[in-house]
Design a protein around this motif. Structure first.
Motif, PDB file in Angstrom:
ATOM      1  N   ARG A  78      34.828  34.132   1.083  1.00  0.00           N
ATOM      2  CA  ARG A  78      34.298  35.272   0.336  1.00  0.00           C
ATOM      3  C   ARG A  78      34.181  34.887  -1.134  1.00  0.00           C
ATOM      4  N   VAL A  79      33.346  35.637  -1.858  1.00  0.00           N
ATOM      5  CA  VAL A  79      33.062  35.355  -3.268  1.00  0.00           C
ATOM      6  C   VAL A  79      33.100  36.681  -4.023  1.00  0.00           C
ATOM      7  N   TRP A  80      33.587  36.654  -5.270  1.00  0.00           N
ATOM      8  CA  TRP A  80      33.659  37.890  -6.032  1.00  0.00           C
ATOM      9  C   TRP A  80      33.353  37.627  -7.506  1.00  0.00           C
ATOM     10  N   ARG A  81      33.045  38.718  -8.193  1.00  0.00           N
ATOM     11  CA  ARG A  81      32.672  38.685  -9.606  1.00  0.00           C
ATOM     12  C   ARG A  81      33.906  38.996 -10.464  1.00  0.00           C
ATOM     13  N   ILE A  82      34.130  38.178 -11.487  1.00  0.00           N
ATOM     14  CA  ILE A  82      35.222  38.367 -12.440  1.00  0.00           C
ATOM     15  C   ILE A  82      34.601  38.878 -13.735  1.00  0.00           C
ATOM     16  N   ASP A  83      34.938  40.097 -14.108  1.00  0.00           N
ATOM     17  CA  ASP A  83      34.201  40.769 -15.177  1.00  0.00           C
ATOM     18  C   ASP A  83      35.152  41.321 -16.241  1.00  0.00           C
ATOM     19  N   GLY A  84      35.432  40.510 -17.248  1.00  0.00           N
ATOM     20  CA  GLY A  84      36.238  40.971 -18.368  1.00  0.00           C
ATOM     21  C   GLY A  84      37.728  40.990 -18.105  1.00  0.00           C
ATOM     22  N   ASP A  85      38.209  40.186 -17.149  1.00  0.00           N
ATOM     23  CA  ASP A  85      39.637  40.132 -16.856  1.00  0.00           C
ATOM     24  C   ASP A  85      40.401  39.438 -17.988  1.00  0.00           C
ATOM     25  N   PHE A  86      41.691  39.748 -18.100  1.00  0.00           N
ATOM     26  CA  PHE A  86      42.543  38.927 -18.945  1.00  0.00           C
ATOM     27  C   PHE A  86      42.566  37.518 -18.359  1.00  0.00           C
ATOM     28  N   SER A  87      42.618  36.519 -19.226  1.00  0.00           N
ATOM     29  CA  SER A  87      42.495  35.145 -18.748  1.00  0.00           C
ATOM     30  C   SER A  87      43.569  34.791 -17.726  1.00  0.00           C
ATOM     31  N   LYS A  88      44.769  35.333 -17.877  1.00  0.00           N
ATOM     32  CA  LYS A  88      45.836  35.011 -16.933  1.00  0.00           C
ATOM     33  C   LYS A  88      45.598  35.615 -15.555  1.00  0.00           C
ATOM     34  N   ASP A  89      44.700  36.620 -15.480  1.00  0.00           N
ATOM     35  CA  ASP A  89      44.418  37.274 -14.205  1.00  0.00           C
ATOM     36  C   ASP A  89      43.144  36.758 -13.545  1.00  0.00           C
ATOM     37  N   ALA A  90      42.388  35.903 -14.245  1.00  0.00           N
ATOM     38  CA  ALA A  90      41.076  35.497 -13.747  1.00  0.00           C
ATOM     39  C   ALA A  90      41.156  34.804 -12.393  1.00  0.00           C
ATOM     40  N   GLY A  91      42.194  34.002 -12.181  1.00  0.00           N
ATOM     41  CA  GLY A  91      42.311  33.268 -10.928  1.00  0.00           C
ATOM     42  C   GLY A  91      43.045  34.007  -9.832  1.00  0.00           C
ATOM     43  N   ASP A  92      43.440  35.242 -10.088  1.00  0.00           N
ATOM     44  CA  ASP A  92      44.186  36.021  -9.104  1.00  0.00           C
ATOM     45  C   ASP A  92      43.220  36.622  -8.075  1.00  0.00           C
ATOM     46  N   PRO A  93      43.348  36.293  -6.787  1.00  0.00           N
ATOM     47  CA  PRO A  93      42.412  36.798  -5.782  1.00  0.00           C
ATOM     48  C   PRO A  93      42.707  38.224  -5.317  1.00  0.00           C
ATOM     49  N   LEU A  94      43.813  38.833  -5.757  1.00  0.00           N
ATOM     50  CA  LEU A  94      44.223  40.129  -5.219  1.00  0.00           C
ATOM     51  C   LEU A  94      43.514  41.341  -5.818  1.00  0.00           C
ATOM     52  N   PRO A  95      43.215  41.391  -7.129  1.00  0.00           N
ATOM     53  CA  PRO A  95      42.583  42.600  -7.661  1.00  0.00           C
ATOM     54  C   PRO A  95      41.257  42.911  -6.976  1.00  0.00           C
ATOM     55  N   ALA A  96      40.960  44.210  -6.857  1.00  0.00           N
ATOM     56  CA  ALA A  96      39.685  44.632  -6.261  1.00  0.00           C
ATOM     57  C   ALA A  96      38.557  44.299  -7.230  1.00  0.00           C
ATOM     58  N   ARG A  97      37.583  43.557  -6.735  1.00  0.00           N
ATOM     59  CA  ARG A  97      36.452  43.165  -7.571  1.00  0.00           C
ATOM     60  C   ARG A  97      35.154  43.297  -6.788  1.00  0.00           C
ATOM     61  N   LYS A  98      34.051  43.282  -7.520  1.00  0.00           N
ATOM     62  CA  LYS A  98      32.741  43.397  -6.894  1.00  0.00           C
ATOM     63  C   LYS A  98      32.436  42.142  -6.077  1.00  0.00           C
ATOM     64  N   PRO A  99      32.117  42.293  -4.779  1.00  0.00           N
ATOM     65  CA  PRO A  99      31.802  41.106  -3.963  1.00  0.00           C
ATOM     66  C   PRO A  99      30.428  40.537  -4.310  1.00  0.00           C
ATOM     67  N   LEU A 100      30.282  39.236  -4.128  1.00  0.00           N
ATOM     68  CA  LEU A 100      29.008  38.554  -4.285  1.00  0.00           C
ATOM     69  C   LEU A 100      28.681  37.853  -2.974  1.00  0.00           C
ATOM     70  N   PHE A 101      27.396  37.533  -2.762  1.00  0.00           N
ATOM     71  CA  PHE A 101      26.964  36.988  -1.483  1.00  0.00           C
ATOM     72  C   PHE A 101      26.093  35.762  -1.691  1.00  0.00           C
ATOM     73  N   LEU A 102      26.336  34.742  -0.871  1.00  0.00           N
ATOM     74  CA  LEU A 102      25.565  33.513  -0.937  1.00  0.00           C
ATOM     75  C   LEU A 102      24.174  33.729  -0.375  1.00  0.00           C
TER      76      LEU A 102
END
Length: 263
Positions: free
Chosen positions: A212-236
Motif C-alpha cells: 500500500r502507498v500513502w500521502r504524507i502531508d505536513g507531518d512532523f519530521s519524526k512522524d513522517a516514517g510512521d506507518p500507523l497514522p491515518a493518511r490519504k491512500p495513493l494508488f499505482l
C-alpha cells in the motif's frame, strides 16, 4: 486552481469539473469518458477524481496569500524554493533521485545554496561515515561541493550556481542522487526554508510493488516514517508509478509519500 496542479493531473481535473464537456453531461458520465481514454473503470476514475479534488482544495486554501504566501521581502532565510520536482526510481534496494529545484534569492551575492539529505537512520555508528554508496551529480545549473555528514543520519552539501544571484533572481538546479540502498520506505521533502510547490513522482520496482502507498502531508519530521497514522491512500498506475503534489510547504514539516514494502 487547476493550473496549480501537476501537469499530469490537469486534464483529469478539467473533465471531473466539467470544463470542456457538454453543459448537461452528468458527473458519472464524465468519469466514464475519462476512463475510456485510459482503459480504466469508473471506480478507478473516482479515486483519481478524489485525488485531484483534494489537491484543488489544498490550492484553494492558500489562494489569499500572493505567490503562495512567500515573498522575497517577507520570507525568512537567504533564499526559498519556488518549485521542486522529484522523480524517484526504485530498483531492488537501490534508489535514484532526479531533482529539479528552482530557488529565489533574497539577498545580493548569493553564491551557495545549502542542501541536505536525511538518510533516516545512521549511516555509521562509529568512526568516519562511509559515503561511497551516495552519488550526487549536478546535471545542469551549477556544481556540487562540500559533501559532508552533519549528523549520524544527515548528509549536507552545497549547490553553487554559475554566477552569484542577486535579490529576486531565480535559478534552477537539476541534479541526481544515487543511493545503493534506500534506508526507509518513504520519501519526503522537509524544507528548512519555505517552498511554494513540490511535485513527486515515484516509480516502484514492478517485480516487488508495495502493498500500500500513502500521502504524507505536513507531518512532523519524526512522524513522517510512521506507518500507523491515518493518511490519504495513493494508488499505482499501470506503470507502477504514483504521483502527488503539494503547495505552500511549511519549514520543518514533512511532505511526500510512504509505502509498505512487498515483504
Amino acid at each position: 486552481m487547476i493550473e496549480k496542479l501537476p501537469e499530469s493531473q490537469r486534464e483529469t481535473a478539467r473533465i471531473v469539473l466539467g470544463f470542456g464537456t457538454a453543459a448537461n453531461e452528468r458527473y458519472t458520465r464524465r468519469l466514464e469518458l475519462l476512463g475510456s481514454g485510459a482503459d480504466r473503470n469508473v471506480r478507478t476514475m473516482q479515486r483519481r477524481a478524489d485525488d485531484v479534488i483534494y489537491l484543488i482544495a489544498e490550492a484553494a486554501y492558500g489562494v489569499p496569500a500572493p505567490f503562495g504566501g512567500w515573498s522575497a521581502a517577507g520570507a525568512d532565510g537567504p533564499w526559498h524554493t519556488s518549485a521542486l520536482a522529484v522523480r524517484l526510481t526504485l530498483t531492488g534496494a537501490a534508489a535514484e533521485v532526479f531533482e529539479t529545484r528552482e530557488v529565489v534569492s533574497h539577498v545580493a551575492g548569493l553564491t551557495d545554496i545549502e542542501h541536505a539529505i536525511s538518510l533516516a537512520r545512521p549511516a555509521s555508528t562509529t568512526g568516519r561515515a562511509d559515503l561511497s554508496g551516495l552519488g550526487i551529480d549536478v546535471v545542469a545549473g551549477g556544481e556540487v561541493h562540500s559533501v559532508r555528514m552533519v549528523s549520524s543520519s544527515r548528509v549536507a552539501f552545497s549547490l553553487r550556481p554559475p554566477r552569484p544571484l542577486d535579490a529576486g533572481d531565480q535559478h534552477e538546479f537539476f541534479f541526481r542522487i544515487r543511493l545503493a540502498e534506500l534506508p526507509a520506505p518513504f520519501y519526503c521533502c522537509t524544507p528548512e526554508f519555505p517552498c511554494e510547490s513540490f511535485d513527486l513522482n515515484i516509480r516502484f520496482d514492478r517485480r516487488e510493488p508495495p502493498q500500500r502507498v500513502w500521502r504524507i502531508d505536513g507531518d512532523f519530521s519524526k512522524d513522517a516514517g510512521d506507518p500507523l497514522p491515518a493518511r490519504k491512500p495513493l494508488f499505482l498506475d499501470a506503470s507502477g508509478e504514483v504521483r502527488t503534489g503539494f503547495r505552500d510547504l511549511h519549514p520543518a514539516r514533512s511532505y511526500g509519500v510512504g509505502w509498505q514494502p512487498a515483504r
